[in-house]
Write a protein that holds these residues in place. Sequence first.
Motif, PDB file in Angstrom:
ATOM      1  N   VAL A 126       0.838  -1.206   0.000  1.00  0.00           N
ATOM      2  CA  VAL A 126       0.000   0.000   0.000  1.00  0.00           C
ATOM      3  C   VAL A 126       0.866   1.247   0.000  1.00  0.00           C
ATOM      4  CG1 VAL A 126      -1.727   1.294   1.303  1.00  0.00           C
ATOM      5  CG2 VAL A 126      -1.907  -1.189   1.109  1.00  0.00           C
ATOM      6  N   SER A 127       1.935   1.220   0.787  1.00  0.00           N
ATOM      7  CA  SER A 127       2.804   2.391   0.887  1.00  0.00           C
ATOM      8  C   SER A 127       3.483   2.690  -0.443  1.00  0.00           C
ATOM      9  CB  SER A 127       3.865   2.166   1.967  1.00  0.00           C
ATOM     10  OG  SER A 127       3.253   2.017   3.231  1.00  0.00           O
ATOM     11  N   SER A 128       3.844   1.623  -1.191  1.00  0.00           N
ATOM     12  CA  SER A 128       4.501   1.855  -2.477  1.00  0.00           C
ATOM     13  C   SER A 128       3.579   2.600  -3.446  1.00  0.00           C
ATOM     14  CB  SER A 128       4.946   0.518  -3.075  1.00  0.00           C
ATOM     15  OG  SER A 128       3.817  -0.294  -3.377  1.00  0.00           O
ATOM     16  N   PHE A 129       2.296   2.249  -3.469  1.00  0.00           N
ATOM     17  CA  PHE A 129       1.358   2.953  -4.340  1.00  0.00           C
ATOM     18  C   PHE A 129       1.143   4.386  -3.856  1.00  0.00           C
ATOM     19  CE2 PHE A 129       0.369  -1.298  -5.748  1.00  0.00           C
ATOM     20  CZ  PHE A 129       0.041  -1.137  -7.076  1.00  0.00           C
ATOM     21  N   GLU A 130       1.032   4.561  -2.565  1.00  0.00           N
ATOM     22  CA  GLU A 130       0.853   5.907  -2.031  1.00  0.00           C
ATOM     23  C   GLU A 130       2.091   6.763  -2.295  1.00  0.00           C
ATOM     24  OE1 GLU A 130      -0.108   5.355   2.040  1.00  0.00           O
ATOM     25  OE2 GLU A 130      -2.228   4.880   1.654  1.00  0.00           O
ATOM     26  N   ASP A 131       3.273   6.169  -2.142  1.00  0.00           N
ATOM     27  CA  ASP A 131       4.510   6.920  -2.401  1.00  0.00           C
ATOM     28  C   ASP A 131       4.620   7.311  -3.863  1.00  0.00           C
ATOM     29  OD1 ASP A 131       5.142   6.674   0.253  1.00  0.00           O
ATOM     30  OD2 ASP A 131       6.514   4.976  -0.036  1.00  0.00           O
ATOM     31  N   ALA A 132       4.255   6.391  -4.768  1.00  0.00           N
ATOM     32  CA  ALA A 132       4.323   6.699  -6.199  1.00  0.00           C
ATOM     33  C   ALA A 132       3.375   7.843  -6.552  1.00  0.00           C
ATOM     34  CB  ALA A 132       3.984   5.454  -7.011  1.00  0.00           C
ATOM     35  N   LYS A 133       2.177   7.805  -5.988  1.00  0.00           N
ATOM     36  CA  LYS A 133       1.220   8.875  -6.265  1.00  0.00           C
ATOM     37  C   LYS A 133       1.708  10.195  -5.687  1.00  0.00           C
ATOM     38  CE  LYS A 133      -3.458  10.416  -5.159  1.00  0.00           C
ATOM     39  NZ  LYS A 133      -4.709  10.103  -4.429  1.00  0.00           N
ATOM     40  N   ASN A 134       2.165  10.153  -4.443  1.00  0.00           N
ATOM     41  CA  ASN A 134       2.629  11.392  -3.805  1.00  0.00           C
ATOM     42  C   ASN A 134       3.843  11.973  -4.534  1.00  0.00           C
ATOM     43  OD1 ASN A 134       0.626  11.152  -1.864  1.00  0.00           O
ATOM     44  ND2 ASN A 134       1.947  10.006  -0.448  1.00  0.00           N
ATOM     45  N   ALA A 209      -0.568   6.925 -11.492  1.00  0.00           N
ATOM     46  CA  ALA A 209      -0.380   6.538 -10.090  1.00  0.00           C
ATOM     47  C   ALA A 209      -1.713   6.548  -9.344  1.00  0.00           C
ATOM     48  CB  ALA A 209       0.618   7.479  -9.417  1.00  0.00           C
ATOM     49  N   THR A 210      -2.550   7.555  -9.649  1.00  0.00           N
ATOM     50  CA  THR A 210      -3.871   7.631  -9.001  1.00  0.00           C
ATOM     51  C   THR A 210      -4.742   6.454  -9.425  1.00  0.00           C
ATOM     52  OG1 THR A 210      -3.727  10.049  -8.974  1.00  0.00           O
ATOM     53  CG2 THR A 210      -5.903   9.071  -8.662  1.00  0.00           C
ATOM     54  N   THR A 214      -6.244   3.508  -7.085  1.00  0.00           N
ATOM     55  CA  THR A 214      -7.681   3.183  -7.046  1.00  0.00           C
ATOM     56  C   THR A 214      -7.898   1.687  -7.290  1.00  0.00           C
ATOM     57  OG1 THR A 214      -8.212   5.402  -7.862  1.00  0.00           O
ATOM     58  CG2 THR A 214      -9.920   3.717  -8.045  1.00  0.00           C
ATOM     59  N   THR A 215      -7.168   1.135  -8.247  1.00  0.00           N
ATOM     60  CA  THR A 215      -7.281  -0.298  -8.512  1.00  0.00           C
ATOM     61  C   THR A 215      -6.838  -1.110  -7.302  1.00  0.00           C
ATOM     62  OG1 THR A 215      -6.847   0.111 -10.859  1.00  0.00           O
ATOM     63  CG2 THR A 215      -6.580  -2.151 -10.063  1.00  0.00           C
ATOM     64  N   MET A 216      -5.753  -0.680  -6.685  1.00  0.00           N
ATOM     65  CA  MET A 216      -5.269  -1.350  -5.479  1.00  0.00           C
ATOM     66  C   MET A 216      -6.313  -1.296  -4.369  1.00  0.00           C
ATOM     67  SD  MET A 216      -3.922  -0.436  -2.254  1.00  0.00           S
ATOM     68  CE  MET A 216      -3.363   1.227  -2.544  1.00  0.00           C
ATOM     69  N   LYS A 217      -6.968  -0.171  -4.215  1.00  0.00           N
ATOM     70  CA  LYS A 217      -7.996  -0.047  -3.183  1.00  0.00           C
ATOM     71  C   LYS A 217      -9.168  -0.979  -3.460  1.00  0.00           C
ATOM     72  CE  LYS A 217      -7.096   4.712  -1.723  1.00  0.00           C
ATOM     73  NZ  LYS A 217      -7.656   6.086  -1.630  1.00  0.00           N
ATOM     74  N   LYS A 218      -9.524  -1.115  -4.730  1.00  0.00           N
ATOM     75  CA  LYS A 218     -10.625  -2.015  -5.071  1.00  0.00           C
ATOM     76  C   LYS A 218     -10.257  -3.464  -4.780  1.00  0.00           C
ATOM     77  CE  LYS A 218     -12.717   0.884  -8.643  1.00  0.00           C
ATOM     78  NZ  LYS A 218     -13.063   1.007 -10.080  1.00  0.00           N
ATOM     79  N   LEU A 219      -8.986  -3.779  -4.963  1.00  0.00           N
ATOM     80  CA  LEU A 219      -8.551  -5.146  -4.688  1.00  0.00           C
ATOM     81  C   LEU A 219      -8.471  -5.446  -3.201  1.00  0.00           C
ATOM     82  CD1 LEU A 219      -5.710  -5.560  -7.348  1.00  0.00           C
ATOM     83  CD2 LEU A 219      -7.997  -6.564  -7.406  1.00  0.00           C
ATOM     84  N   LEU A 220      -8.122  -4.458  -2.412  1.00  0.00           N
ATOM     85  CA  LEU A 220      -7.879  -4.688  -0.984  1.00  0.00           C
ATOM     86  C   LEU A 220      -9.021  -4.243  -0.084  1.00  0.00           C
ATOM     87  CD1 LEU A 220      -4.138  -3.606  -0.727  1.00  0.00           C
ATOM     88  CD2 LEU A 220      -5.068  -5.888  -1.014  1.00  0.00           C
ATOM     89  N   SER A 221      -9.927  -3.443  -0.616  1.00  0.00           N
ATOM     90  CA  SER A 221     -11.000  -2.934   0.234  1.00  0.00           C
ATOM     91  C   SER A 221     -12.297  -2.946  -0.541  1.00  0.00           C
ATOM     92  CB  SER A 221     -10.674  -1.519   0.721  1.00  0.00           C
ATOM     93  OG  SER A 221     -11.740  -0.989   1.474  1.00  0.00           O
ATOM     94  N   GLY A 226     -13.959   7.068  -0.625  1.00  0.00           N
ATOM     95  CA  GLY A 226     -14.065   7.955   0.537  1.00  0.00           C
ATOM     96  C   GLY A 226     -13.581   7.339   1.815  1.00  0.00           C
ATOM     97  N   ALA A 227     -12.909   6.165   1.777  1.00  0.00           N
ATOM     98  CA  ALA A 227     -12.454   5.499   2.990  1.00  0.00           C
ATOM     99  C   ALA A 227     -10.935   5.432   2.993  1.00  0.00           C
ATOM    100  CB  ALA A 227     -13.040   4.096   3.073  1.00  0.00           C
ATOM    101  N   ASP A 228     -10.391   5.340   4.175  1.00  0.00           N
ATOM    102  CA  ASP A 228      -8.952   5.192   4.336  1.00  0.00           C
ATOM    103  C   ASP A 228      -8.593   3.730   4.135  1.00  0.00           C
ATOM    104  OD1 ASP A 228      -6.325   5.231   4.966  1.00  0.00           O
ATOM    105  OD2 ASP A 228      -6.551   6.177   6.925  1.00  0.00           O
ATOM    106  N   VAL A 229      -8.023   3.438   2.976  1.00  0.00           N
ATOM    107  CA  VAL A 229      -7.760   2.049   2.657  1.00  0.00           C
ATOM    108  C   VAL A 229      -6.760   1.439   3.624  1.00  0.00           C
ATOM    109  CG1 VAL A 229      -5.900   2.572   1.042  1.00  0.00           C
ATOM    110  CG2 VAL A 229      -7.213   0.473   0.778  1.00  0.00           C
ATOM    111  N   ARG A 230      -5.823   2.270   4.088  1.00  0.00           N
ATOM    112  CA  ARG A 230      -4.851   1.745   5.042  1.00  0.00           C
ATOM    113  C   ARG A 230      -5.552   1.290   6.318  1.00  0.00           C
ATOM    114  NH1 ARG A 230       0.663   2.345   5.701  1.00  0.00           N
ATOM    115  NH2 ARG A 230       0.727   3.753   3.923  1.00  0.00           N
TER     116      ARG A 230
END
Length: 396
Positions: A126-134, A209-210, A214-221, A226-230
């Motif tokens: 999760v952090s890798s996707f967030e870091d790439a986007k940021n 990256a965004t 989003t795809t990662m969030k759909k896979l994990l949550s 509108g939710a904190d996937v972490r």
Amino acid sequence: MTIKNQQFKRRAMWGHPRLVWRRILGAWPLLLWAIAILGAAFLYQGSTRLTGLMGAVETVIEPVAPLETARLMTINVELGQRVKAGDVVASMDTLLFDADTAVDEAQLIEVEGTLQDYQQRVLEFVSSFEDAKNKAQFETETQVLSQKRDESVLAVLRAELGRLEELKKKGLMSEQDLASLRPDVASLEQTVASYPALIDIHQRRLANATEDETTMKKLLSEDAAGADVRFDILATIREMRKATDAIIRTTREQRKVLRESYVLRAAREGVVSQIFHQPGDVVPAGEPILRLVGEHPERIIGFLPETHLGDLQIGDTIWVWRQTGSTMRLSAKVESIAPEIDTLPGRVSPIRGEPLRGRRVVLTCPDGHDLIPGETLRLQLPPQGWGAWLDGLLAF
């Protein structure tokens, strides 16, 4: 002396007792026929109604057997020994069980470590996707700020160059003085012209990256909008950890209970009737090591023939006699009658080798008894009619 004329009448002799007994004794064939008729009526009454049946004292048997295949270590009882509920009667070798338990415990520890590693890897994912986007967002904003800064500087330089060119036209400044400023303006103009392309590249990287996030969030949550996937992932991992801990705890408790089953105990009070194995034997799971028999059975099992199904009802009183010739009579009460007709034991049939069908009857003795488990009994219904009169007469 005067003799009077008198008449004499002979006295009737038919009522004399001697003559009555003579007549009775003279009619002995008729008396025998009357007795025979009464006897036949009595026998007929007994033949059409159930008067007796066979039965046996219930034998309550408890086979003591291991739940798992193991080597028999010790037998703590002897033949004929009385035991109470909970007494240890035998013990099994736990060497193989302990080895399996050690392997299972290592696997459980590995599962715990794998879950922790999984948690760490998911968080890193999760952090890798967030870091790439940021990072993409930061670089985009940095290029936009650099464009604005360079455009501002270019505007200032252009204004300064214009002012100096006006002074040159008036002869107040030479071309050599402007030569140092023109390259800076030209270079800055080229830099400013390249910003739109650079910003477009960074914006595409930000969009990719965004989208990946989003795809990662759909896979994990399930509820990523509108939710904190972490937070969702951590909550899911915590639930998984709780479930895993519960499974591990249950497995360990099950192992503990299973190990205790290697110590065999008596489930009820009884007497050791047979011992089938000796220490050192490998006993398969479920195979009896020894057998306990209840010393004081509570029930009697009667066998009601099929020809007399309607002659016995629940609640009827039955007389119980032993086959040993004892004159002691017990009183039992019918508690239940089997719903089906089945083949009865061979010892019940009056003809050797011929099966007899009927229903099993369960009886209890309210006043208690000293009968032996498995003992054969003779059960008799209390006589009625002539039988009851005769029984009362004999009892008198």
